[in-house]
Design an enzyme around this catalytic site. Structure first.
Site, PDB file in Angstrom:
ATOM      1  N   PHE A 198       2.047  10.201   2.038  1.00 33.74           N
ATOM      2  CA  PHE A 198       3.407  10.381   2.755  1.00 33.74           C
ATOM      3  C   PHE A 198       3.892   9.063   3.467  1.00 33.74           C
ATOM      4  O   PHE A 198       4.959   9.162   4.249  1.00 33.74           O
ATOM      5  CB  PHE A 198       3.594  11.710   3.524  1.00 33.74           C
ATOM      6  N   ALA A 199       3.106   8.013   2.876  1.00 34.54           N
ATOM      7  CA  ALA A 199       3.798   6.763   3.741  1.00 34.54           C
ATOM      8  C   ALA A 199       3.506   5.491   2.864  1.00 34.54           C
ATOM      9  O   ALA A 199       2.765   5.521   1.867  1.00 34.54           O
ATOM     10  CB  ALA A 199       2.509   6.346   5.116  1.00 34.54           C
TER      11      ALA A 199
ATOM     12  N   LYS B 263       4.980   0.376   8.321  1.00 35.84           N
ATOM     13  CA  LYS B 263       4.543   1.480   7.745  1.00 35.84           C
ATOM     14  C   LYS B 263       5.419   2.611   7.939  1.00 35.84           C
ATOM     15  O   LYS B 263       5.889   3.074   9.031  1.00 35.84           O
ATOM     16  CB  LYS B 263       3.093   2.032   8.547  1.00 35.84           C
TER      17      LYS B 263
ATOM     18  N   GLY C 290       0.408   5.869   0.362  1.00 39.11           N
ATOM     19  CA  GLY C 290      -0.109   7.009   0.504  1.00 39.11           C
ATOM     20  C   GLY C 290       0.438   8.134  -0.001  1.00 39.11           C
ATOM     21  O   GLY C 290       1.605   8.117  -0.347  1.00 39.11           O
TER      22      GLY C 290
ATOM     23  N   GLY D  21       0.911  -1.224   0.154  1.00 36.55           N
ATOM     24  CA  GLY D  21      -0.002   0.074  -0.019  1.00 36.55           C
ATOM     25  C   GLY D  21       1.023   1.147   0.013  1.00 36.55           C
ATOM     26  O   GLY D  21       2.005   1.233   0.430  1.00 36.55           O
TER      27      GLY D  21
ATOM     28  N   VAL E 224       3.665   1.243   2.938  1.00 31.08           N
ATOM     29  CA  VAL E 224       3.123   0.298   3.701  1.00 31.08           C
ATOM     30  C   VAL E 224       3.690  -1.148   3.068  1.00 31.08           C
ATOM     31  O   VAL E 224       3.478  -1.382   1.853  1.00 31.08           O
ATOM     32  CB  VAL E 224       1.705  -0.068   3.996  1.00 31.08           C
TER      33      VAL E 224
ATOM     34  N   ASP F   8     -12.900   7.380  11.515  1.00 29.40           N
ATOM     35  CA  ASP F   8     -13.019   7.088   9.970  1.00 29.40           C
ATOM     36  C   ASP F   8     -13.216   5.588   9.832  1.00 29.40           C
ATOM     37  O   ASP F   8     -12.313   4.788   9.224  1.00 29.40           O
ATOM     38  CB  ASP F   8     -11.361   7.416   9.479  1.00 29.40           C
TER      39      ASP F   8
END
Length: 326
Positions: free
Chosen positions: A108-109, A126, A106, A104, A111, A225
């Site tokens: 700024f990350a 992460k 995102g 995965g 996984v 969330d």
């Protein structure tokens, strides 16, 4: 008391043999009950720094404070919790883990599924980039808050943090590897196979989710969330769900849980509660989101459409899906 028991000797020193009767007398005068002689002799030698079997008035005061703390611990034992054993590990994660594959990514990350070099156990790492987080408008302190929140959580239905690493550029969080994907993936698979999820299975998966969210609330956190792709599975039969992604979670005062109202909007449009949009909400906003998730799991004919990239989008929630062209 110290001077009384040190009479006949140097007033600045008290022999160890006289120290125990002095401790007993002082405890009786203060009305705190008996102190343990065994602990006294265990601790007293720490304060006889010169080895002459005498302690000064200052050393005796420190000794007595230590005995009082031991007495307090008898009545109010220190509760051990998981976050006491989670700490920053020195070095780099590559010293202990080898990357298997990226699962995965995102803003700024990243996984990554990793394997412990020593035990062979699979974990998830992460990796949060400080600079990218700042460029995305997220201060690194906010990123560190997610780590602090994960440390405080210890429940079978909530993602566990095992350890973390920090260097000048990145933060690395090592968590559980949940091999069976998220509930949205399970729902899409059942939709493609035209086999709706059985109600018994949904009940088996949803009860522990509710228990996990209840536990999060008991720690003074609202998730904010909750959605099907933030609930992963560590097993399928029986289903064992795990709530993930507490990055948007917000602290609230437990003693004022009913009256405290947050104004910090966060969440995903399909499952966000109306009061969150109005920016006046409590932890009960998570209950609305759970209801949306339950609706999705029981939905017999979820809306399906193609994304601009050609991928299949399944929208199982109770309200109109966002414009697929956006």
């Amino acid at each position: 008391c110290f001077q009384r028991f040190s009479s006949g000797t140097d007033d600045d020193l008290l022999s160890l043999d006289a120290s125990w009767p002095c401790v007993q007398s002082l405890a009786e005068e203060l009305g705190i009950g008996e102190l343990t002689e065994r602990l006294f002799w265990r601790y007293v030698r720490r304060f006889d720094t010169t080895g002459d079997w005498h302690v000064s008035a200052e050393e005796f005061e420190q000794l007595f404070r230590l005995l009082l703390l031991a007495k307090l611990h008898e009545h109010q034992p220190t509760p051990f919790c998981r976050d006491m054993f989670i700490s920053r590990r020195p070095g780099q994660p590559t010293d202990h883990y080898e990357a298997v594959r990226v699962i995965g990514q995102g803003a700024f990350a990243v996984v990554t599924k990793v394997r412990d070099k020593k035990s062979g156990v699979l974990r998830v790492m992460k990796t949060v980039d400080r600079e990218l987080a700042m460029n995305s408008g997220v201060p690194f302190e906010v990123v560190m808050e997610e780590m602090d929140k994960l440390k405080a959580l210890d429940h079978p239905s909530v993602l566990r943090l095992f350890e973390y690493y920090v260097d000048s550029k990145k933060l690395y969080l090592i968590t559980d590897f949940l091999r069976y994907g998220d509930l949205l993936q399970v729902l899409i698979a059942s939709h493609l196979q035209r086999t709706p999820l059985a109600e018994t299975w949904v009940r088996g998966v949803f009860q522990p989710v509710c228990e996990g969210v209840s536990y999060i609330h008991s720690k003074g956190l609202m998730h904010k969330d909750l959605k099907l792709d933030n609930i992963l599975l560590s097993s399928l039969d029986p289903p064992q769900p795990v709530v993930i992604d507490v990055g948007l979670a917000e602290l609230f005062p437990l003693e004022d849980a009913e009256s405290f109202r947050s104004e910090e909007y966060a969440g995903s449009v399909p499952t966000v509660a109306p009061e969150v949009i109005r920016r006046s909400f409590t932890c009960k906003c998570d209950v609305w989101s759970l209801g949306c998730c339950l609706f999705g799991l029981l939905c017999q004919k979820p809306t399906a459409f193609r994304r601009p990239d050609g991928g299949l989008e399944v929208y199982p929630y109770p309200f109109s899906p966002p414009d697929s062209s956006e």
